[in-house]
Design a protein around this motif. Structure first.
Motif, PDB file in Angstrom:
ATOM      1  N   SER A 187     -23.683  -0.933 -42.453  1.00  0.00           N
ATOM      2  CA  SER A 187     -24.703  -0.545 -43.436  1.00  0.00           C
ATOM      3  C   SER A 187     -24.325   0.746 -44.151  1.00  0.00           C
ATOM      4  N   LEU A 188     -23.455   1.552 -43.534  1.00  0.00           N
ATOM      5  CA  LEU A 188     -23.086   2.843 -44.117  1.00  0.00           C
ATOM      6  C   LEU A 188     -22.319   2.630 -45.418  1.00  0.00           C
ATOM      7  N   GLN A 189     -22.857   3.203 -46.494  1.00  0.00           N
ATOM      8  CA  GLN A 189     -22.249   3.050 -47.814  1.00  0.00           C
ATOM      9  C   GLN A 189     -21.626   4.339 -48.326  1.00  0.00           C
ATOM     10  N   TRP A 190     -22.178   5.457 -47.884  1.00  0.00           N
ATOM     11  CA  TRP A 190     -21.782   6.741 -48.462  1.00  0.00           C
ATOM     12  C   TRP A 190     -21.633   7.768 -47.341  1.00  0.00           C
ATOM     13  N   LEU A 191     -20.422   8.304 -47.189  1.00  0.00           N
ATOM     14  CA  LEU A 191     -20.143   9.326 -46.186  1.00  0.00           C
ATOM     15  C   LEU A 191     -19.498  10.513 -46.882  1.00  0.00           C
TER      16      LEU A 191
END
Length: 349
Positions: A187-191
């Motif tokens: 689910s992580l799109q932006w780090l």
């Protein structure tokens, strides 16, 4: 319980956080019938006008204090006193001290923004219990890691399977990234980890984060090979650096950052700039930048016209370099040539 409200402070003010913030936050989760007397007394004591529901949304409890001048230490027990919070926005204030460890008790938290304040110390290591967390930002503070805990807070956050955006840039986090970074959900799109003191290499497992579309690691001391670009399976290339350059150009000339509150629900800095060009370029340009730039012409009308033309040209480069697809991004040799042409045309002497 009556319907809940989300309140937003619309005008700038200077308040002692230790004294007033708990009351303001409490007002955010009280029902309509309970809010009036509390808000009346709070406004009279704090001289803060225009406390009103944000965006007319009365369905979910939360509090928004963004963009004021609140100062003092942020209440450490907010997770215990306000356990039903969904959203917590306190960015762009003058808060100091540590982030509240009690946040983990507000188990329904979905969106948290502590960015652009003066928080110090280390990150809470128990945030993994926030199972519904979707967005979390602590950008532009003075947070750091210590030898004992290191990046253990990242390991804890990997338990937040709904997390989509994690912004940790512009702090003082130091050391090597843990291998557990690869355990974030798809689910992580932006780090965002840019402008810290991170060293070592990028954990190889990051390439398995197939949902990742933004990985910002600029201005660190990271070495070694770069995993497949953005975890999408394509070979790493210079186009990733072209994208970072494009976003940097947009930041410099608009005064906006990708983590600003206005960029939500799929809206981003690239789209914000693109929609304003060319007619509304002067509206989105950073006012402080316009004041610092030398005059391009003694005739004000002609000078403004040239400045507008220059801004449109530069921001067009930023847009081209920050296209979603690497194949659509501008070649850096063309960027250098175009910037040279803009400089010669705008400042011929």
């Amino acid at each position: 319980m009556p319907r809940s409200c989300i309140f937003s402070i619309r005008r700038r003010s200077t308040l002692a956080a230790d004294r007033y913030l708990p009351s303001l936050a409490l007002a955010a989760i009280l029902g309509d019938s309970c809010c009036h007397s509390l808000l009346t007394s709070c406004t009279a004591a704090c001289h803060v006008p225009n406390l009103e529901p944000a965006n007319g949304n009365r369905s979910k409890p939360g509090t928004c204090l963004t963009g004021n001048r609140f100062y003092g230490k942020f209440p450490q027990d907010i997770g215990f006193t306000l356990p039903n919070l969904f959203d917590l926005y306190v960015s762009r204030n003058q808060f100091t001290g540590h982030l509240p460890i009690s946040l983990s008790n507000a188990s329904g938290l979905r969106d948290v923004n502590f960015g652009f304040c003066n928080f110090t110390g280390t990150m809470p290591t128990n945030l993994g219990s926030l199972k519904g967390l979707e967005k979390f930002s602590v950008a532009a503070n003075q947070l750091e890691t210590d030898e004992a805990e290191g990046f253990s807070f990242l390991t804890s956050l990997t338990n937040c399977s709904n997390l989509q955006i994690l912004v940790l840039g512009y702090n003082r986090f130091k050391g090597a990234l843990p291998a557990s970074l690869a355990n974030f959900s798809t689910s992580l799109q932006w780090l965002s980890l840019g402008d810290n003191q991170i060293s070592g290499s990028i954990p190889e497992g990051v390439k398995n984060l197939i949902g990742l579309t933004r990985l910002a690691i600029f201005m660190n001391s990271i070495t070694g090979e770069i995993p497949d670009e953005y975890g999408m399976g394509s070979k790493s290339s210079i186009q990733g650096d072209v994208y970072s350059f494009g976003i940097l150009v947009l930041e410099m000339f608009t005064g906006r950052r990708p983590t600003d509150m206005i960029f939500e629900d799929g809206w981003n800095l690239h789209q914000f700039t693109k929609m304003a060009l060319p007619e509304r370029v002067m509206e989105i340009a950073d006012p402080s930048l316009l004041l610092e730039l030398p005059s391009v012409d003694e005739n004000t009308t002609t000078g403004n016209g040239k400045m507008k033309e220059c801004l449109v040209a530069v921001l067009t480069i930023g847009i081209s370099c920050s296209m979603e697809s690497p194949l659509e991004r501008m070649d850096m040799r063309d960027v250098v040539a175009e910037l040279s042409r803009i400089r010669t045309k705008t400042f011929p002497h």
